[in-house]
Design a protein around this motif. Structure first.
Motif, PDB file in Angstrom:
ATOM      1  N   SER A  52       0.820  -1.210   0.000  1.00  0.00           N
ATOM      2  CA  SER A  52       0.000   0.000   0.000  1.00  0.00           C
ATOM      3  C   SER A  52       0.856   1.262   0.000  1.00  0.00           C
ATOM      4  N   ALA A  53       1.912   1.251   0.831  1.00  0.00           N
ATOM      5  CA  ALA A  53       2.772   2.436   0.954  1.00  0.00           C
ATOM      6  C   ALA A  53       3.540   2.719  -0.331  1.00  0.00           C
ATOM      7  N   SER A  54       3.754   1.704  -1.143  1.00  0.00           N
ATOM      8  CA  SER A  54       4.505   1.878  -2.398  1.00  0.00           C
ATOM      9  C   SER A  54       3.767   2.760  -3.397  1.00  0.00           C
ATOM     10  N   GLN A  55       2.495   3.034  -3.133  1.00  0.00           N
ATOM     11  CA  GLN A  55       1.727   3.940  -4.002  1.00  0.00           C
ATOM     12  C   GLN A  55       2.180   5.383  -3.823  1.00  0.00           C
ATOM     13  N   ALA A  56       2.784   5.678  -2.680  1.00  0.00           N
ATOM     14  CA  ALA A  56       3.205   7.051  -2.381  1.00  0.00           C
ATOM     15  C   ALA A  56       4.502   7.396  -3.108  1.00  0.00           C
ATOM     16  N   LYS A  57       4.551   8.587  -3.688  1.00  0.00           N
ATOM     17  CA  LYS A  57       5.762   9.032  -4.374  1.00  0.00           C
ATOM     18  C   LYS A  57       6.731   9.704  -3.413  1.00  0.00           C
ATOM     19  N   LYS A  58       6.192  10.274  -2.346  1.00  0.00           N
ATOM     20  CA  LYS A  58       7.045  10.890  -1.326  1.00  0.00           C
ATOM     21  C   LYS A  58       6.413  10.624   0.035  1.00  0.00           C
ATOM     22  N   PRO A  59       7.167  10.702   1.123  1.00  0.00           N
ATOM     23  CA  PRO A  59       6.666  10.357   2.453  1.00  0.00           C
ATOM     24  C   PRO A  59       5.349  11.024   2.841  1.00  0.00           C
ATOM     25  N   LYS A  60       5.168  12.267   2.557  1.00  0.00           N
ATOM     26  CA  LYS A  60       3.945  12.964   2.974  1.00  0.00           C
ATOM     27  C   LYS A  60       2.701  12.434   2.259  1.00  0.00           C
ATOM     28  N   ASP A  61       2.909  11.778   1.123  1.00  0.00           N
ATOM     29  CA  ASP A  61       1.774  11.188   0.411  1.00  0.00           C
ATOM     30  C   ASP A  61       1.144  10.047   1.210  1.00  0.00           C
ATOM     31  N   LEU A  62       1.893   9.519   2.152  1.00  0.00           N
ATOM     32  CA  LEU A  62       1.383   8.418   2.980  1.00  0.00           C
ATOM     33  C   LEU A  62       0.152   8.847   3.773  1.00  0.00           C
ATOM     34  N   LEU A  63       0.076  10.134   4.094  1.00  0.00           N
ATOM     35  CA  LEU A  63      -1.059  10.655   4.864  1.00  0.00           C
ATOM     36  C   LEU A  63      -2.368  10.549   4.080  1.00  0.00           C
ATOM     37  N   ILE A  65      -3.209   7.936   2.197  1.00  0.00           N
ATOM     38  CA  ILE A  65      -3.612   6.531   2.036  1.00  0.00           C
ATOM     39  C   ILE A  65      -4.333   6.097   3.315  1.00  0.00           C
ATOM     40  N   LYS A  66      -5.656   6.079   3.263  1.00  0.00           N
ATOM     41  CA  LYS A  66      -6.467   5.873   4.466  1.00  0.00           C
ATOM     42  C   LYS A  66      -6.230   4.537   5.166  1.00  0.00           C
ATOM     43  N   ASN A  67      -6.063   3.461   4.392  1.00  0.00           N
ATOM     44  CA  ASN A  67      -6.009   2.135   5.009  1.00  0.00           C
ATOM     45  C   ASN A  67      -4.709   1.829   5.746  1.00  0.00           C
ATOM     46  N   ILE A  68      -3.740   2.748   5.733  1.00  0.00           N
ATOM     47  CA  ILE A  68      -2.477   2.468   6.440  1.00  0.00           C
ATOM     48  C   ILE A  68      -2.235   3.419   7.613  1.00  0.00           C
ATOM     49  N   GLN A  69      -3.228   4.232   7.964  1.00  0.00           N
ATOM     50  CA  GLN A  69      -3.005   5.207   9.023  1.00  0.00           C
ATOM     51  C   GLN A  69      -2.680   4.547  10.373  1.00  0.00           C
ATOM     52  N   GLU A  70      -3.353   3.448  10.680  1.00  0.00           N
ATOM     53  CA  GLU A  70      -3.068   2.745  11.935  1.00  0.00           C
ATOM     54  C   GLU A  70      -1.666   2.155  11.903  1.00  0.00           C
ATOM     55  N   ALA A  71      -1.258   1.656  10.735  1.00  0.00           N
ATOM     56  CA  ALA A  71       0.081   1.097  10.590  1.00  0.00           C
ATOM     57  C   ALA A  71       1.144   2.190  10.722  1.00  0.00           C
ATOM     58  N   LEU A  72       0.840   3.381  10.203  1.00  0.00           N
ATOM     59  CA  LEU A  72       1.774   4.506  10.352  1.00  0.00           C
ATOM     60  C   LEU A  72       1.962   4.847  11.828  1.00  0.00           C
ATOM     61  N   LEU A  73       0.881   4.796  12.553  1.00  0.00           N
ATOM     62  CA  LEU A  73       0.946   5.076  13.988  1.00  0.00           C
ATOM     63  C   LEU A  73       1.814   4.025  14.696  1.00  0.00           C
ATOM     64  N   THR A  74       1.671   2.780  14.283  1.00  0.00           N
ATOM     65  CA  THR A  74       2.497   1.708  14.843  1.00  0.00           C
ATOM     66  C   THR A  74       3.963   1.957  14.527  1.00  0.00           C
ATOM     67  N   PRO A 105      14.231  11.723   5.767  1.00  0.00           N
ATOM     68  CA  PRO A 105      15.693  11.567   5.677  1.00  0.00           C
ATOM     69  C   PRO A 105      16.114  10.280   4.970  1.00  0.00           C
ATOM     70  N   ALA A 106      15.210   9.290   4.870  1.00  0.00           N
ATOM     71  CA  ALA A 106      15.546   8.017   4.227  1.00  0.00           C
ATOM     72  C   ALA A 106      15.541   8.113   2.708  1.00  0.00           C
ATOM     73  N   GLY A 107      15.061   9.243   2.171  1.00  0.00           N
ATOM     74  CA  GLY A 107      15.057   9.447   0.727  1.00  0.00           C
ATOM     75  C   GLY A 107      14.170   8.450   0.005  1.00  0.00           C
ATOM     76  N   ASP A 108      14.703   7.868  -1.085  1.00  0.00           N
ATOM     77  CA  ASP A 108      13.916   6.939  -1.890  1.00  0.00           C
ATOM     78  C   ASP A 108      13.607   5.625  -1.161  1.00  0.00           C
ATOM     79  N   SER A 109      14.286   5.375  -0.057  1.00  0.00           N
ATOM     80  CA  SER A 109      14.084   4.135   0.708  1.00  0.00           C
ATOM     81  C   SER A 109      13.067   4.331   1.831  1.00  0.00           C
ATOM     82  N   PHE A 110      12.218   5.364   1.728  1.00  0.00           N
ATOM     83  CA  PHE A 110      11.303   5.670   2.836  1.00  0.00           C
ATOM     84  C   PHE A 110      10.294   4.546   3.098  1.00  0.00           C
ATOM     85  N   VAL A 111       9.898   3.815   2.053  1.00  0.00           N
ATOM     86  CA  VAL A 111       8.943   2.713   2.265  1.00  0.00           C
ATOM     87  C   VAL A 111       9.595   1.596   3.093  1.00  0.00           C
TER      88      VAL A 111
END
Length: 318
Positions: A52-63, A65-74, A105-111
């Motif tokens: 799911s996170a691989s859909q994001a082009k940059k870290p802030k795009d993760l916000l 993606i609704k179905n991963i918000q709980e995982a982001l919190l984890t 800071p992880a750059g392209d490896s943020f996922v």
């Protein structure tokens, strides 16, 4: 004092109680397999998160993606328990902090960084659940041995489901009964017997690992408050690490002394027994002394199937 047939049928001396190297090794392997079994859901969750996170082009795009918000919190280091006490604004702040301080800071490896941090928190959760796994595996093993003994004698039984608290007619050939089992009930010589695992005894004010009561299964709650209902009480120590053996025995011995004292105050003398997985020589000598002097009525090494079967036979016939 003459030896009691209960333990003399499977023990001839203190050395019989000592856990062998092979049994210790097998115990550690069992724990490793259980850890891997419990880790499987977290690994699968991490795979889904990565997809799911691989859909994001940059870290802030993760916000977005609704179905991963709980995982982001984890991944931000917030446990499920902590999250249940947090406001939505606090959760959002924690996720934004994760993105700003670690994912950007992880750059392209943020996922990949996100997945690693998710697994780090889930690993802590797994570690917490594994702290008591020795006791849980011990309960399962003893429960299955009890069911096997009842099956051999063709004794009908019911078992208490931990979550539903319902008594279910038992089928000895049914697999995995022991995974959700809290108690077992049967009849011996037309007398009801009910065994309950890990329950608080009111007048002791502490939980006891194993309690055998002279009562019908539907009368358990009432029987726990009646001292005369208790036929046997035991401590079950499932930890396999030899380094913790002495501590397990000290804890168990203290609990057993407390039980003896409370029943003695009521001029009652139920059977007292001990079952342990990690038993070193010095500890086995003390257990044997207590058996020989009548302070204990039975004991067995949990890693020895013959001893466990014999102890279960003794319990089923009390």
């Amino acid at each position: 004092m003459a030896r009691l047939s209960g333990y003399s049928s499977h023990l001839s001396g203190y050395k019989d109680l000592v856990t062998s190297y092979a049994e210790t090794r097998a115990g550690f392997i069992s724990l490793a397999l259980e850890r891997n079994r419990r880790a499987t859901p977290f690994i699968e969750q991490a795979k889904s998160l990565k997809a799911s996170a691989s859909q994001a082009k940059k870290p802030k795009d993760l916000l977005k993606i609704k179905n991963i918000q709980e995982a982001l919190l984890t991944a931000a280091g917030i446990s499920d328990k902590a999250a249940s006490h947090m406001e939505e604004a606090d959760k959002k702040e924690a996720i934004e902090g994760l993105i700003e301080k670690f994912l950007e800071p992880a750059g392209d490896s943020f996922v990949e960084e996100l997945v690693y941090r998710f697994l780090l928190t889930r690993g802590d959760t797994l570690g917490g659940s594994m702290r008591n796994i020795g006791g849980e595996l011990a309960r399962r093993k003893l429960a299955r041995a009890l069911i096997s003994e009842l099956a051999l004698t063709k004794t009908p039984f019911h078992w208490l489901h931990t979550e539903s608290r319902k008594w279910i007619p038992g089928k000895s050939e049914e697999p995995d009964i022991e995974l959700g089992l809290k108690g077992i009930s049967w009849m011996v010589k037309k007398q009801p017997r009910t065994l309950i695992f890990n329950n608080k005894v009111p007048f002791i004010k502490k939980s006891v690992d194993i309690v055998l009561l002279n009562c019908e299964r539907d009368a358990v709650d009432k029987a726990f408050g009646v001292a005369g209902s208790y036929l046997a009480l035991g401590e079950l120590k499932g930890g396999i690490d030899p380094a913790g053996a002495d501590e397990h025995w000290k804890t168990g011995d203290t609990a057993l002394n407390r039980i003896r004292s409370k029943f003695s105050e009521k001029r009652l003398n139920p059977k007292i027994f001990f079952v342990g997985a990690a038993i070193e020589e010095a500890m086995s000598k003390e257990i044997w002394r207590q058996l020989d002097e009548g302070f204990l009525q039975n004991a067995s090494n949990l890693t020895n199937s013959k001893q466990v079967s014999s102890l279960c036979k003794w319990l089923c016939e009390l």
